[in-house]
Design a protein around this motif. Structure first.
Motif, PDB file in Angstrom:
ATOM      1  N   ASP A   1       0.805  -1.224   0.000  1.00 16.42           N
ATOM      2  CA  ASP A   1       0.000   0.000   0.000  1.00 16.42           C
ATOM      3  C   ASP A   1       0.842   1.279   0.000  1.00 16.42           C
ATOM      4  OD1 ASP A   1       0.849  -0.660   2.583  1.00 16.42           O
ATOM      5  OD2 ASP A   1      -0.768   0.500   3.494  1.00 16.42           O
ATOM      6  N   ILE A   2       2.155   1.150   0.119  1.00 16.54           N
ATOM      7  CA  ILE A   2       3.030   2.320   0.007  1.00 16.54           C
ATOM      8  C   ILE A   2       3.528   2.347  -1.434  1.00 16.54           C
ATOM      9  CG2 ILE A   2       5.106   3.473   0.850  1.00 16.54           C
ATOM     10  CD1 ILE A   2       4.682   2.028   3.519  1.00 16.54           C
ATOM     11  N   PHE A   3       2.940   3.232  -2.217  1.00 18.70           N
ATOM     12  CA  PHE A   3       3.131   3.210  -3.667  1.00 18.70           C
ATOM     13  C   PHE A   3       3.109   4.638  -4.198  1.00 18.70           C
ATOM     14  CE2 PHE A   3       1.051   2.847  -7.940  1.00 18.70           C
ATOM     15  CZ  PHE A   3       2.058   2.145  -8.585  1.00 18.70           C
ATOM     16  N   LEU A   4       4.003   4.932  -5.113  1.00 19.02           N
ATOM     17  CA  LEU A   4       4.039   6.238  -5.767  1.00 19.02           C
ATOM     18  C   LEU A   4       3.993   6.024  -7.267  1.00 19.02           C
ATOM     19  CD1 LEU A   4       4.505   9.362  -5.584  1.00 19.02           C
ATOM     20  CD2 LEU A   4       6.941   8.839  -5.904  1.00 19.02           C
ATOM     21  N   ARG A   5       3.035   6.668  -7.912  1.00 20.69           N
ATOM     22  CA  ARG A   5       2.954   6.636  -9.379  1.00 20.69           C
ATOM     23  C   ARG A   5       3.160   8.057  -9.889  1.00 20.69           C
ATOM     24  NH1 ARG A   5       0.326   3.147 -13.216  1.00 20.69           N
ATOM     25  NH2 ARG A   5      -0.634   2.034 -11.494  1.00 20.69           N
ATOM     26  N   VAL A   6       4.150   8.207 -10.745  1.00 17.09           N
ATOM     27  CA  VAL A   6       4.411   9.480 -11.411  1.00 17.09           C
ATOM     28  C   VAL A   6       4.469   9.165 -12.899  1.00 17.09           C
ATOM     29  CG1 VAL A   6       5.932  11.483 -11.601  1.00 17.09           C
ATOM     30  CG2 VAL A   6       5.761  10.259  -9.422  1.00 17.09           C
ATOM     31  N   PRO A   7       3.384   9.399 -13.635  1.00 18.97           N
ATOM     32  CA  PRO A   7       3.351   9.021 -15.052  1.00 18.97           C
ATOM     33  C   PRO A   7       4.230   9.920 -15.917  1.00 18.97           C
ATOM     34  CG  PRO A   7       1.266  10.031 -14.398  1.00 18.97           C
ATOM     35  CD  PRO A   7       2.119   9.958 -13.172  1.00 18.97           C
ATOM     36  N   VAL A   8       5.440   9.459 -16.160  1.00 20.97           N
ATOM     37  CA  VAL A   8       6.430  10.229 -16.915  1.00 20.97           C
ATOM     38  C   VAL A   8       6.968   9.452 -18.118  1.00 20.97           C
ATOM     39  CG1 VAL A   8       7.122  11.724 -15.005  1.00 20.97           C
ATOM     40  CG2 VAL A   8       8.218   9.486 -15.283  1.00 20.97           C
ATOM     41  N   MET A   9       6.236   8.443 -18.536  1.00 20.36           N
ATOM     42  CA  MET A   9       6.696   7.600 -19.636  1.00 20.36           C
ATOM     43  C   MET A   9       7.090   8.452 -20.844  1.00 20.36           C
ATOM     44  SD  MET A   9       4.805   4.180 -20.966  1.00 20.36           S
ATOM     45  CE  MET A   9       3.779   4.821 -22.273  1.00 20.36           C
ATOM     46  N   LYS A  10       8.222   8.128 -21.431  1.00 17.82           N
ATOM     47  CA  LYS A  10       8.787   8.784 -22.612  1.00 17.82           C
ATOM     48  C   LYS A  10       9.297  10.198 -22.346  1.00 17.82           C
ATOM     49  CE  LYS A  10       6.303   5.908 -25.820  1.00 17.82           C
ATOM     50  NZ  LYS A  10       5.565   5.763 -27.026  1.00 17.82           N
ATOM     51  N   SER A  11       9.458  10.557 -21.072  1.00 13.29           N
ATOM     52  CA  SER A  11      10.047  11.847 -20.715  1.00 13.29           C
ATOM     53  C   SER A  11      11.550  11.671 -20.559  1.00 13.29           C
ATOM     54  CB  SER A  11       9.460  12.360 -19.397  1.00 13.29           C
ATOM     55  OG  SER A  11       8.080  12.590 -19.512  1.00 13.29           O
ATOM     56  N   SER A  12      12.268  12.752 -20.724  1.00 11.54           N
ATOM     57  CA  SER A  12      13.728  12.704 -20.545  1.00 11.54           C
ATOM     58  C   SER A  12      14.046  12.687 -19.049  1.00 11.54           C
ATOM     59  CB  SER A  12      14.384  13.921 -21.191  1.00 11.54           C
ATOM     60  OG  SER A  12      14.097  15.084 -20.420  1.00 11.54           O
ATOM     61  N   PRO A  13      15.214  12.176 -18.676  1.00 12.68           N
ATOM     62  CA  PRO A  13      15.607  12.231 -17.267  1.00 12.68           C
ATOM     63  C   PRO A  13      15.571  13.655 -16.696  1.00 12.68           C
ATOM     64  CG  PRO A  13      17.019  10.693 -18.414  1.00 12.68           C
ATOM     65  CD  PRO A  13      16.175  11.385 -19.464  1.00 12.68           C
ATOM     66  N   GLU A  14      15.949  14.637 -17.502  1.00  5.43           N
ATOM     67  CA  GLU A  14      15.924  16.031 -17.051  1.00  5.43           C
ATOM     68  C   GLU A  14      14.497  16.504 -16.779  1.00  5.43           C
ATOM     69  OE1 GLU A  14      19.484  14.918 -19.092  1.00  5.43           O
ATOM     70  OE2 GLU A  14      17.463  15.002 -19.947  1.00  5.43           O
ATOM     71  N   ASP A  15      13.574  16.139 -17.674  1.00  5.18           N
ATOM     72  CA  ASP A  15      12.174  16.528 -17.477  1.00  5.18           C
ATOM     73  C   ASP A  15      11.567  15.824 -16.256  1.00  5.18           C
ATOM     74  OD1 ASP A  15      12.274  18.209 -19.674  1.00  5.18           O
ATOM     75  OD2 ASP A  15      11.282  16.790 -21.038  1.00  5.18           O
ATOM     76  N   ILE A  16      11.959  14.586 -16.040  1.00  2.00           N
ATOM     77  CA  ILE A  16      11.461  13.841 -14.884  1.00  2.00           C
ATOM     78  C   ILE A  16      11.971  14.489 -13.601  1.00  2.00           C
ATOM     79  CG2 ILE A  16      11.579  11.618 -13.663  1.00  2.00           C
ATOM     80  CD1 ILE A  16      11.653  10.344 -16.541  1.00  2.00           C
ATOM     81  N   HIS A  17      13.237  14.851 -13.583  1.00  2.00           N
ATOM     82  CA  HIS A  17      13.801  15.513 -12.410  1.00  2.00           C
ATOM     83  C   HIS A  17      13.062  16.826 -12.134  1.00  2.00           C
ATOM     84  CE1 HIS A  17      16.666  17.760  -9.914  1.00  2.00           C
ATOM     85  NE2 HIS A  17      17.006  16.569  -9.461  1.00  2.00           N
ATOM     86  N   ALA A  18      12.819  17.601 -13.175  1.00  4.13           N
ATOM     87  CA  ALA A  18      12.113  18.877 -13.005  1.00  4.13           C
ATOM     88  C   ALA A  18      10.699  18.657 -12.476  1.00  4.13           C
ATOM     89  CB  ALA A  18      12.075  19.640 -14.336  1.00  4.13           C
ATOM     90  N   LEU A  19      10.014  17.646 -12.982  1.00  7.23           N
ATOM     91  CA  LEU A  19       8.646  17.372 -12.534  1.00  7.23           C
ATOM     92  C   LEU A  19       8.626  16.916 -11.072  1.00  7.23           C
ATOM     93  CD1 LEU A  19       5.585  17.000 -13.093  1.00  7.23           C
ATOM     94  CD2 LEU A  19       6.137  14.646 -13.719  1.00  7.23           C
ATOM     95  N   VAL A  20       9.482  15.961 -10.728  1.00  2.00           N
ATOM     96  CA  VAL A  20       9.468  15.401  -9.373  1.00  2.00           C
ATOM     97  C   VAL A  20       9.931  16.431  -8.341  1.00  2.00           C
ATOM     98  CG1 VAL A  20      10.456  13.608  -7.870  1.00  2.00           C
ATOM     99  CG2 VAL A  20       9.671  13.023 -10.162  1.00  2.00           C
ATOM    100  N   THR A  21      10.819  17.316  -8.723  1.00  2.00           N
ATOM    101  CA  THR A  21      11.294  18.325  -7.771  1.00  2.00           C
ATOM    102  C   THR A  21      10.415  19.582  -7.762  1.00  2.00           C
ATOM    103  OG1 THR A  21      12.884  19.188  -9.393  1.00  2.00           O
ATOM    104  CG2 THR A  21      13.689  17.509  -7.822  1.00  2.00           C
TER     105      THR A  21
END
Length: 180
Positions: free
Chosen positions: A134-154
């Motif tokens: 039940d401890i689960f995190l979903r961040v739908p970032v499929m096909k995003s660049s690592p840089e874009d993922i970092h910007a979104l998560v931060t």
């Protein structure tokens, strides 16, 4: 608290690995997240290679698991199932005690992948009483660049959810500590 993060993908620009890296950037004080990058170097599991014949890459992987206070796994879905490399890594842990009772949680970098998540939850609940389904995190970032993922998560909105996930996992790990 030291968390070992396993990515089910060995791809250099993996969204799952990028998600795990971004989580380390928003980790609460006192939590260090280390990305395990050796899954691709593990030989195919064979009981014949356990014990004194265990390959160094496997021994190193098992030592990382043992040293961690908890494990977070993020994985893609390959052909509606677990990626072979991740399943192989988990197979290497079956006969040992390093994962038994170890706190484990899942993060997921896609809006899909339910078949893989179902399989992974079944495998992890078999391997460890510390798996927190039940401890689960979903961040739908499929096909995003690592840089874009970092910007979104931060970004403050997403960072709040990511940090809440990590805090909840930390609390779970601390609650299991006396029994480990």
């Amino acid at each position: 608290m030291h968390i070992l993060a396993l990515s089910g993908s060995t791809r250099r620009a993996s969204t799952n690995t990028a998600l795990l890296n971004a989580l380390s950037a928003v980790a609460p004080e006192g939590m260090k997240i280390t990305i395990c990058d050796g899954l691709g170097q593990l030989p195919i599991f064979s009981p014949d290679l356990e014990g004194p014949d265990r390959p160094k890459a496997v021994s190193d992987f098992i030592a990382q698991i043992k040293a961690a206070d908890g494990v977070i796994i993020a994985s893609p879905e390959y052909v509606r199932a677990l990626p072979g490399g991740l399943k192989n890594a988990l197979d290497w842990l079956v006969s040992g005690e390093e994962l038994i009772g170890k706190p484990i949680a899942l993060a997921h970098a896609s809006h899909r992948g339910e078949d893989m998540l179902t399989d992974l939850r079944r495998v992890l609940s078999t391997l460890s009483t510390g798996f927190a389904a039940d401890i689960f995190l979903r961040v739908p970032v499929m096909k995003s660049s690592p840089e874009d993922i970092h910007a979104l998560v931060t970004h403050p909105d997403t960072a709040q959810d990511a940090r809440a996930f990590l805090i909840r996992f930390s609390e779970w790990a601390h609650s299991l500590a006396p029994s480990r």
